[in-house]
Structures are given as structure tokens and as C-alpha cells.
Scaffold this active site. Structure first.
Site, short mmCIF file in Angstrom:
data_model
loop_
_atom_site.label_atom_id
_atom_site.label_comp_id
_atom_site.label_asym_id
_atom_site.label_seq_id
_atom_site.Cartn_x
_atom_site.Cartn_y
_atom_site.Cartn_z
N ALA A 83 -5.75 -8.66 2.04
CA ALA A 83 -5.85 -10.00 1.46
C ALA A 83 -5.58 -11.06 2.53
O ALA A 83 -6.32 -12.05 2.65
CB ALA A 83 -4.85 -10.13 0.31
N GLU A 117 -6.27 -5.38 11.83
CA GLU A 117 -5.86 -4.01 11.47
C GLU A 117 -5.23 -4.09 10.09
O GLU A 117 -4.10 -4.58 9.94
CB GLU A 117 -4.85 -3.48 12.49
N CYS A 163 0.16 2.40 7.54
CA CYS A 163 -1.21 2.03 7.15
C CYS A 163 -2.10 3.27 7.07
O CYS A 163 -2.87 3.43 6.13
CB CYS A 163 -1.79 1.03 8.13
N GLU A 191 -3.91 0.75 -2.31
CA GLU A 191 -3.04 1.33 -1.29
C GLU A 191 -1.61 1.41 -1.82
O GLU A 191 -1.05 0.39 -2.23
CB GLU A 191 -3.07 0.44 -0.04
P1 NAD Z 1 0.94 -9.22 5.01
O1 NAD Z 1 -0.53 -9.41 5.13
O2 NAD Z 1 1.61 -9.70 3.79
O3 NAD Z 1 1.70 -9.91 6.23
C1 NAD Z 1 1.39 -9.60 7.58
C2 NAD Z 1 1.69 -10.80 8.45
O4 NAD Z 1 0.78 -11.86 8.10
C3 NAD Z 1 3.10 -11.37 8.30
O5 NAD Z 1 3.56 -11.76 9.56
C4 NAD Z 1 2.86 -12.58 7.40
O6 NAD Z 1 3.84 -13.58 7.53
C5 NAD Z 1 1.52 -13.06 7.90
N1 NAD Z 1 0.76 -13.89 6.96
C6 NAD Z 1 0.84 -13.94 5.62
N2 NAD Z 1 -0.05 -14.82 5.11
C7 NAD Z 1 -0.72 -15.33 6.17
C8 NAD Z 1 -1.81 -16.25 6.29
N3 NAD Z 1 -2.35 -16.85 5.23
N4 NAD Z 1 -2.29 -16.50 7.51
C9 NAD Z 1 -1.77 -15.89 8.60
N5 NAD Z 1 -0.74 -15.02 8.55
C10 NAD Z 1 -0.22 -14.73 7.34
O7 NAD Z 1 1.16 -7.66 5.23
P2 NAD Z 1 2.54 -6.86 5.20
O8 NAD Z 1 2.94 -6.72 3.78
O9 NAD Z 1 3.48 -7.44 6.19
O10 NAD Z 1 2.11 -5.44 5.79
C11 NAD Z 1 1.68 -4.39 5.01
C12 NAD Z 1 0.19 -4.19 5.18
O11 NAD Z 1 -0.10 -4.04 6.57
C13 NAD Z 1 -0.31 -2.93 4.52
O12 NAD Z 1 -1.52 -3.19 3.85
C14 NAD Z 1 -0.55 -1.99 5.69
O13 NAD Z 1 -1.48 -0.99 5.44
C15 NAD Z 1 -0.98 -2.94 6.74
N6 NAD Z 1 -0.80 -2.36 8.08
C16 NAD Z 1 -1.93 -2.03 8.80
C17 NAD Z 1 -1.80 -1.42 10.05
C18 NAD Z 1 -3.02 -1.04 10.84
O14 NAD Z 1 -2.89 -0.81 12.04
N7 NAD Z 1 -4.20 -0.96 10.24
C19 NAD Z 1 -0.53 -1.16 10.57
C20 NAD Z 1 0.59 -1.52 9.82
C21 NAD Z 1 0.43 -2.12 8.57
#
Ligand code: NAD
Length: 489
Positions: free
Chosen positions: A241, A260, A294, A391
Site C-alpha cells: 500500500a 521491495e 517479507c 500477507e
Molecule cells: P510500511 O509500508 O507501513 O512502512 C515502511 C516505511 O514506509 C516506514 O518507514 C514508514 O514510515 C514509511 N511510510 C509510510 N507511509 C509512507 C508514505 N506515504 N510515503 C513514504 N513513506 C511512508 O511497512 P512496514 O509495516 O514497516 O513493513 C512491513 C512490510 O514490509 C511488509 O509488507 C513486508 O513484507 C514488507 N517488507 C518487504 C521486504 C522486501 O525486501 N521485499 C523486506 C522487509 C519488509
């Protein structure tokens, strides 16, 4: 990503004394606070253990200006010299592992041994990047003409990370960004900013001011970064999202993107696999880091012939696992990192059970206010349930039998995501043939996930854009310049 199937045992270690470490942001080489502060919660206690600065918009503008200024000279530093400095930075992080590990445990929740593994992984993958040479490629070299494809840095990189592997994800972004001549402004998750702020403070011992800046703040700060015209690329790890919001916002100045995102990886166990032999690997493919990975195994499909045996073996492994605070002796799995995730995972399991799913196994959890969730193995799930469709970022695995491997493959691919997937079999060749038909960036045989410093990692479909690690991961921090010379005669 710690795909380790080993569970290290460690002694009890006291919490970090936060009086001796006050996390600050690093902007233009200076350590700065902010008029507003954010609480950081220890998920093992549910209590705030430290406050960190909540970056203001004008502080972000300062950080980007300093990074833009630093870029002009940093990009001119010869690659070899930059590589030496990046290696010195990696050494500096490794040297402070004893200080980093308890910080990671306290903010993220994982056991201390796993926090150490995370630091080791950050160091390992960082060194993998520095081993790569990004030489120019000569396409033509004739008496009349020489055509070279060169790699140039992009400018200021905005790095935004998630809370499951705070230090490792920071290393995955800072190292390739600065190695290739960019400067970086890094924002960790508001849930886990502490170790990353420390990384930013240490980076100042190595790099000129403005090359590496670290700022802390909420989701709004991330949104400001993606809008900022001075940032040329966003390197992001987080949810789908947020990834979509970033893509829309980054259109303003056509920022480059590496996204990612999440995954809903399937594993398919064929009828010739040995249940006892693979059970531990299957179990940890899901439950490492309390299922907050992830690319962890999120849906398991097992051939009917060995379904009961695989279920029995998974339960046997689950019974040996200890859940508790990451600082406690012998703990294998810590709490869920934050309240929102804890509530979401609980809701998904409750809904599934109300809809007819059966609990094959549910472990005990420690009493008290910590965000502990039981290890849960579910059977009789249906494709419409959220535990299957979405997920599940927590310690829950669904196990479903199949008769026909083409049908198992169809279900495995029946997801908006495409990060990884695995096939388990006594025959590598048979498994590889099926794995190659998975709609995912990683297709693994008898392992899940499988990563290496020189191996690109990334997803397709809703799991993201671009890759990290290896040469392709490094190249994402550069643009191509074609130097086309008509020789003077
Ligand atoms: P998240 O998207 O809620 O937050 C991730 C980061 O984005 C945080 O630093 C947050 O403050 C920032 N953020 C939130 N809204 C934003 C916006 N509008 N614009 C810019 N930045 C914004 O995700 P999370 O809950 O921290 O992490 C969990 C998710 O991350 C899971 O879906 C997991 O699968 C994924 N993940 C993916 C990988 C990969 O390598 N593919 C690795 C680790 C985690």
C-alpha cells in the site's frame, strides 16, 4: 533476511542503558534533535524505552540540501577510494555489533542472537556490494568510433525502511547508494529508528558531511521525502500500500524507484519429499523473526500422500520452540514488533477459525503485557480467507493438501504478490521444473528463502519493482550514460 535454520542459544543480557546512548538525527554531519519527540516502544514490555527526534519538514529540507551539496564532490571521488571508505564504514558497524545487538532486540523484539545475525547479515551483504566493480562496457571500438556505456550516480537517494530488519535494511540501501557516488537521506520506520540513528552517527566518522544523513519521523516524513524535488531516487522497503503511494508521489520529478514490498510466498511439497528431513527447514522458513519476513513461507501446500506426516513433523518442531523476550536465555522467537500488526494477525486467525479453519497446533505464550503471539499451524483454510489471500506478517502458517501438482501451482500463483516461492522434493530436477513455473522473483528448491550477496533479490507483480543485491541491485543506484566518440582523424 535470516534464512538460518539454526537457533543460536545465548545467555541473558541486560537491556541497553539508554542514558549512555541518546539517539540523534544526523543532518549535514551534525547530530541534531527536534522540537518534537517520538516514543519508541519495547514490544516485549509494551513500554516506551526511549524518545527519538520527530524530524520537521524544514529539517528534511536541510538534510536534502546538505546531501545535494555533498553529492557534487562525493560523485567525483574515484570509485576505488569510495570503496575503501564504504569498507571502513562496514568495519565500523561490525566493530560496534555488541552495542547494536541490544538496541535491535529492544526496539524490534528479536532474540539477541538473531539481532547479532542481523548485524552480520548487514555486514555480509554490504561487503558483497563492495566486491562488485561497475566497469564501463565498450560496445564499439574501431579506428573511427568508440562507444562506451558508463554508470553514473543519480544524486540524492531517499531511503525508507521497514521495521522487521532495521539495521540490515539500512545497510542494503546506504552501502550501494554511497558506493556508486550518490548521497543518501535515510528514514527508518518510526517503530524501529534507534539502531539506524546510531548507524547514521557512526557514518560521520567515515564520510564527509551530507553523504549519509539519517532522520527519524512518522509516515508523513516519508511522504515529504517522496515529494521532495531534490531527491532523485527512492529506495523503499515496506508494504504494498505504501509502495503504491510512493510511486504516485514520486511521479512529480520522475524519481527512480526500487520498491521491495510484501509477499505471500507459497511452498509446494511433492510426494517424494522426506517429511522428517525437511520439517525443520519448512518450519523456520515461516517462523524465523516471528514470521515477520517479507520472503517467508506464508502458504504451504503438501501432497496428500505425505500430508499427515508433514503436519506431524511440523508440530514436533513447533513443540521445541521457546517464545519470550529477546533478552531471555534460550528464547527462539520474540514478540510481534508492534500493536497494529499484533491486532491484525490475531484478527486474521480469529476470522479463519470462525470460517472453519482448524488449529493443528497453537503454542503457549508468556504472560504479561508483551506483544507475544503463539505459533499457530492452521489446516482446512480456504482461498477466500484473509490468512490465505493476504500477507500474514506473523507466526501463522496454513497447511493445505493437494493431489495434483498443477493445481498446487495454480493456487501458489493465485496471489497478487510474487516475491518468492519454493518446491520441496527428493528430486532437484523435478522440483526445479515446477519452481520455474512459479510467478515470483525468487524460485527456490528445498529451501525458503535463499539469498546471497551476489544474488539479486526482488519481487514481481505486487511484490515490487526492481531488485536489491548483486550487480543488478547496485546498478539500480546509477543511470546509464552512453559516451559515443567519433574519433578525430
Ligand atoms: P510500511 O509500508 O507501513 O512502512 C515502511 C516505511 O514506509 C516506514 O518507514 C514508514 O514510515 C514509511 N511510510 C509510510 N507511509 C509512507 C508514505 N506515504 N510515503 C513514504 N513513506 C511512508 O511497512 P512496514 O509495516 O514497516 O513493513 C512491513 C512490510 O514490509 C511488509 O509488507 C513486508 O513484507 C514488507 N517488507 C518487504 C521486504 C522486501 O525486501 N521485499 C523486506 C522487509 C519488509
Amino acid at each position: 533476511m535470516n534464512a538460518s535454520t539454526q537457533q543460536d542459544r545465548i545467555g541473558s543480557t541486560p537491556m541497553t542503558d539508554m542514558r549512555s546512548f541518546q539517539p540523534k538525527m544526523t543532518i549535514d554531519g551534525r547530530q541534531v534533535s527536534s522540537p518534537k519527540m517520538l516514543d519508541v516502544i519495547d514490544p516485549a514490555t509494551g513500554e516506551s524505552f526511549v524518545k527519538v527526534p520527530d524530524c520537521t519538514r524544514s529539517q528534511l529540507v536541510d538534510a536534502v540540501s546538505a546531501a545535494e551539496k555533498a553529492f557534487h564532490s562525493w560523485a567525483e571521488v574515484p570509485y576505488e577510494q569510495r570503496r575503501n571508505q564504504v569498507n571502513a564504514f562496514i568495519d565500523r558497524i561490525a566493530a560496534d555489533a555488541d552495542a547494536f545487538a541490544p538496541l535491535i532486540t529492544q526496539e524490534q523484539g528479536k532474540p539477541l542472537a538473531k539481532a547479532r545475525s542481523e548485524i552480520n547479515s548487514g555486514v555480509f551483504f554490504g561487503r558483497g556490494y563492495t566486491a562488485i566493480d561497475l566497469e564501463s562496457v565498450v560496445l564499439r571500438d574501431t579506428p573511427q568510433q568508440r562507444v562506451e556505456v558508463r554508470r553514473r550516480p543519480l544524486g540524492v537517494v531517499g531511503a525508507i525502511t521497514a521495521w522487521n530488519y532495521p539495521l540490515m535494511l539500512a545497510m542494503w540501501k546506504v552501502v550501494p547508494a554511497v558506493l556508486t557516488g550518490n548521497t543518501v537521506v535515510l528514514k527508518p520506520s518510526p517503530y524501529t529508528p534507534v539502531a539506524t540513528l546510531k548507524l547514521g552517527m557512526l557514518a560521520q566518522e567515515i564520510f564527509p558531511p551530507g553523504v549519509v544523513s539519517v532522520i527519524s519521523g512518522g509516515n508523513e516524513l516519508g511522504a515529504w521525502m517522496t515529494e521532495h524535488p531534490g531527491i532523485r531516487k527512492i529506495a523503499f522497503t515496506g508494504s504494498g500500500a505504501t509502495g503504491k503511494r510512493i510511486m504516485a508521489s514520486a511521479a512529480g520529478n520522475l524519481k527512480r524507484l526500487t520498491l521491495e514490498l510484501g509477499g505471500n510466498d507459497a511452498g509446494i511439497v511433492l510426494d517424494d519429499a522426506d517429511p522428517a528431513k525437511i520439517a525443520s527447514d519448512l518450519f523456520w522458513a515461516k517462523f524465523s523473526n516471528c514470521g515477520q519476513v517479507c520472503a517467508s513461507l506464508k502458504r504451504l501446500f503438501v501432497h496428500q500422500r505425505i500430508y499427515a506426516a508433514v503436519c506431524d513433523e511440523l508440530v514436533k518442531v513447533a513443540r521445541t520452540v521457546k517464545i519470550g523476550p529477546g533478552t531471555q536465555d534460550g528464547v527462539d522467537i520474540g514478540p510481534i514488533q508492534n500493536r497494529a500488526q499484533y491486532d491484525l494477525v490475531r484478527r486474521m486467525v480469529d476470522e479463519a477459525v470462525a470460517g472453519g479453519a482448524q488449529v493443528l497446533y497453537r503454542s503457549a505464550i508468556p504472560p504479561g503485557p508483551g506483544l507475544f503471539l503463539p505459533i499457530t499451524l492452521l489446516t482446512h483454510v480456504t482461498p477466500a480467507m484473509r490468512v490465505v489471500k493476504e500477507e500474514v506478517f506473523g507466526p501463522v502458517l496454513s497447511v493445505t493438501p493437494f493431489d495434483d501438482e498443477n493445481e498446487a501451482l495454480r493456487q501458489a500463483n493465485d496471489t497478487e504478490y510474487g516475491l518468492g516461492g519454493s518446491v520441496w522434493s527428493g528430486s532437484d530436477e523435478r522440483a526445479a521444473n515446477l519452481a520455474a513455473r512459479l510467478e515470483s522473483g525468487g524460485a527456490w528448491v528445498n529451501q525458503h528463502p535463499a539469498m546471497g550477496a551476489e544474488i539479486p533479490f526482488g519481487g514481481v507483480k505486487g511484490s515490487g519493482i526492481g531488485v536489491e543485491l548483486g550487480r543488478p541491485g547496485l546498478e539500480e543506484y546509477t543511470s546509464i550514460q552512453v559516451l559515443n566518440i567519433k574519433r578525430a582523424v
